[in-house]
Write a protein that holds these residues in place. Structure first.
Motif, PDB file in Angstrom:
ATOM      1  N   LYS A 137     -10.766  16.492  -1.473  1.00 30.06           N
ATOM      2  CA  LYS A 137     -11.376  16.068  -0.218  1.00 30.06           C
ATOM      3  C   LYS A 137     -12.824  16.514  -0.041  1.00 30.06           C
ATOM      4  O   LYS A 137     -13.465  16.106   0.931  1.00 30.06           O
ATOM      5  CB  LYS A 137     -10.538  16.580   0.951  1.00 30.06           C
ATOM      6  CG  LYS A 137      -9.121  16.018   0.973  1.00 30.06           C
ATOM      7  CD  LYS A 137      -8.312  16.586   2.127  1.00 30.06           C
ATOM      8  CE  LYS A 137      -6.886  16.032   2.127  1.00 30.06           C
ATOM      9  NZ  LYS A 137      -6.071  16.596   3.237  1.00 30.06           N
ATOM     10  N   PRO A 144      -4.614  -0.914  -5.423  1.00 29.05           N
ATOM     11  CA  PRO A 144      -5.822  -1.252  -4.658  1.00 29.05           C
ATOM     12  C   PRO A 144      -6.926  -1.707  -5.618  1.00 29.05           C
ATOM     13  O   PRO A 144      -6.974  -1.282  -6.775  1.00 29.05           O
ATOM     14  CB  PRO A 144      -6.181   0.069  -3.976  1.00 29.05           C
ATOM     15  CG  PRO A 144      -4.906   0.844  -3.939  1.00 29.05           C
ATOM     16  CD  PRO A 144      -4.150   0.464  -5.172  1.00 29.05           C
ATOM     17  N   GLU A 198     -15.153   7.267  -4.687  1.00 23.71           N
ATOM     18  CA  GLU A 198     -15.086   7.854  -3.349  1.00 23.71           C
ATOM     19  C   GLU A 198     -14.371   6.907  -2.407  1.00 23.71           C
ATOM     20  O   GLU A 198     -14.548   5.691  -2.473  1.00 23.71           O
ATOM     21  CB  GLU A 198     -16.498   8.135  -2.829  1.00 23.71           C
ATOM     22  CG  GLU A 198     -16.526   8.866  -1.486  1.00 23.71           C
ATOM     23  CD  GLU A 198     -17.934   9.265  -1.067  1.00 23.71           C
ATOM     24  OE1 GLU A 198     -18.075   9.822   0.046  1.00 23.71           O
ATOM     25  OE2 GLU A 198     -18.874   9.010  -1.848  1.00 23.71           O
ATOM     26  N   GLY A 199     -13.552   7.460  -1.520  1.00 22.07           N
ATOM     27  CA  GLY A 199     -12.841   6.649  -0.541  1.00 22.07           C
ATOM     28  C   GLY A 199     -11.664   7.389   0.037  1.00 22.07           C
ATOM     29  O   GLY A 199     -11.204   8.395  -0.520  1.00 22.07           O
ATOM     30  N   ASP A 200     -11.161   6.897   1.152  1.00 23.70           N
ATOM     31  CA  ASP A 200      -9.990   7.486   1.821  1.00 23.70           C
ATOM     32  C   ASP A 200     -10.186   8.970   2.106  1.00 23.70           C
ATOM     33  O   ASP A 200      -9.270   9.786   1.969  1.00 23.70           O
ATOM     34  CB  ASP A 200      -8.723   7.281   0.984  1.00 23.70           C
ATOM     35  CG  ASP A 200      -8.316   5.831   0.892  1.00 23.70           C
ATOM     36  OD1 ASP A 200      -8.580   5.087   1.846  1.00 23.70           O
ATOM     37  OD2 ASP A 200      -7.751   5.433  -0.154  1.00 23.70           O
ATOM     38  N   GLY A 201     -11.411   9.334   2.466  1.00 24.54           N
ATOM     39  CA  GLY A 201     -11.664  10.698   2.875  1.00 24.54           C
ATOM     40  C   GLY A 201     -11.787  11.696   1.751  1.00 24.54           C
ATOM     41  O   GLY A 201     -11.579  12.895   1.956  1.00 24.54           O
ATOM     42  N   GLN A 236       4.746   3.205   4.411  1.00 25.91           N
ATOM     43  CA  GLN A 236       4.027   3.303   5.676  1.00 25.91           C
ATOM     44  C   GLN A 236       5.035   3.423   6.819  1.00 25.91           C
ATOM     45  O   GLN A 236       6.207   3.070   6.659  1.00 25.91           O
ATOM     46  CB  GLN A 236       3.159   2.050   5.898  1.00 25.91           C
ATOM     47  CG  GLN A 236       2.197   1.745   4.770  1.00 25.91           C
ATOM     48  CD  GLN A 236       1.002   2.661   4.743  1.00 25.91           C
ATOM     49  OE1 GLN A 236       0.643   3.239   5.762  1.00 25.91           O
ATOM     50  NE2 GLN A 236       0.375   2.812   3.584  1.00 25.91           N
ATOM     51  N   ASN A 271       0.811  -1.216   0.000  1.00 24.78           N
ATOM     52  CA  ASN A 271       0.000   0.000   0.000  1.00 24.78           C
ATOM     53  C   ASN A 271       0.847   1.270   0.000  1.00 24.78           C
ATOM     54  O   ASN A 271       0.396   2.330   0.415  1.00 24.78           O
ATOM     55  CB  ASN A 271      -0.938   0.012   1.217  1.00 24.78           C
ATOM     56  CG  ASN A 271      -1.979  -1.074   1.143  1.00 24.78           C
ATOM     57  OD1 ASN A 271      -2.535  -1.335   0.074  1.00 24.78           O
ATOM     58  ND2 ASN A 271      -2.249  -1.729   2.265  1.00 24.78           N
TER      59      ASN A 271
END
Length: 365
Positions: free
Chosen positions: A201, A248, A268-271, A85, A82
């Motif tokens: 956002k 993803p 839409e996703g991850d804010g 991190q 991903n």
């Protein structure tokens, strides 16, 4: 041919025994494949311990500050599926480095004792082999600050390990061909998709981007101006992952289902909301395996076969314990932690070693 053998990708891939005091278990030693740059084994810089690392607005950060901070740094950045991190470290970085460097030195000494230590010509030949496999091999490592000397030291260590693992192991050209035939998925260049993307956002920002795109502005231009994705401007709106099967799932579906020269609907996703533009798609295809790549496969098979059959982990552990009195840890803050780790490993060894009446083999399970 063992079907569960997994080859490493890239010229820097090596087999590394997980020889750890903290996790040492004689009956259940395991060998795993790590895709790591050989230069990571080179250890810390041999440069001057004094002086400054940097000066910030007139205030110095000394090399002593730098090394003290690194020794107890609790979080590090790691590469995952991903992306990059943060993760907590196990033990301290100082102890991990100490343990790995001592283990490496023990391994090098064993290779010397058995007449397997590579000479300068061997190291140069291996460097050229890796550069043939990956033309960016040396450039990528030097760009990270590794000197040629350090890279050669790491290659020397790699060759010691390989020679210890592969003593008495033979892999024929026919076995290489058989392995390639039976494992086509390992020799397939993955599908690629070059994409631009815009991430915002809020619904208001999303509508603004749509207006800009519909007015005829280029996708990259709009991404640079309005995308709220990290590094959007520096990357000119380019999506960071090209390999389709590493994306993803939601993004992978867009890459697979959107034609070249077309943009996707918003997801839409991850804010927030994301929109993609597909520049170019490259289908998966078989790798072209020349003689150099087949030699790489042969060597990896030999290392994997040697790792499964070898008692190298036990031999390295034995040598470490035998050398205990001759291992002197200079920094006082590492002396106690090293001794505790060594004591735990010796206690674990007492528990795990089978008795003479029940022991059949000491080979790893």
């Amino acid at each position: 041919m063992r079907q569960d053998c997994r080859l490493l990708e890239g010229a820097a891939g090596i087999l590394m025994p997980q020889f750890s005091l903290r996790e040492y278990n004689l009956r259940h030693q395991t060998w795993i494949l790590l895709a790591v740059s050989a230069a990571l084994l080179a250890g810390c810089s041999k440069g001057d311990e004094g002086g400054n690392l940097a000066v910030v607005n007139g205030d110095p950060i000394t090399m002593q500050d730098f090394h003290a901070y690194l020794k107890t740094k609790e979080r590090v950045r790691v590469v995952t599926s991903n992306g990059v991190q943060e993760a907590n470290v196990a033990d301290t970085l100082a102890f991990q480095a100490l343990e790995e460097l001592i283990s490496r030195q023990v391994m090098i000494q064993l290779a010397k004792d058995e007449g397997l230590f590579p000479n300068a010509a061997d190291v140069t030949k291996e460097l050229e082999f890796r550069k043939t496999l990956n033309t960016n091999y040396l450039t990528a490592l030097t760009a990270r600050g590794l000197t040629l000397e350090r890279i050669k030291e790491a290659i020397t260590s790699d060759l010691c390990l390989e020679r210890l693992l592969t003593q008495g192991v033979t892999v024929t050209p026919e076995e290489v061909e058989q392995f390639v035939t039976e494992n086509p998925q390992q020799f397939t260049e993955p599908a690629l998709c070059d994409m631009l993307w815009i991430f915002v956002k809020s619904e208001e920002a999303k509508q603004n981007v749509e207006r800009q795109l519909q007015s005829g502005q280029g996708f990259s231009t709009v991404a640079i101006q309005y995308s709220e994705a990290p590094q959007a401007r520096q990357a000119a709106g380019r999506y960071g992952t090209r390999v389709v099967n590493q994306m993803p799932e939601s993004v992978r579906k867009i890459a697979e289902g959107t034609a070249e020269g077309s943009s996707s609907a918003w997801i839409e996703g991850d804010g927030g909301f994301a929109k993609f533009y597909v520049e170019k798609k490259t289908a998966a295809r078989p790798m072209q395996l020349d003689a150099t790549r087949k030699e790489y496969i042969r060597r990896e098979l030999a290392k994997a076969r040697g790792a499964q059959a070898s008692d190298l982990g036990k031999r390295l552990a034995d040598r470490l314990f035998e050398s205990e009195q001759n291992i002197k840890i200079a920094p006082k803050d590492l002396q106690d932690v090293w001794q505790r780790a060594l004591d735990r490993a010796k206690e674990q060894r007492k528990v795990d070693v089978p008795s003479a009446s029940t022991s059949g083999t000491n080979a790893p399970n």
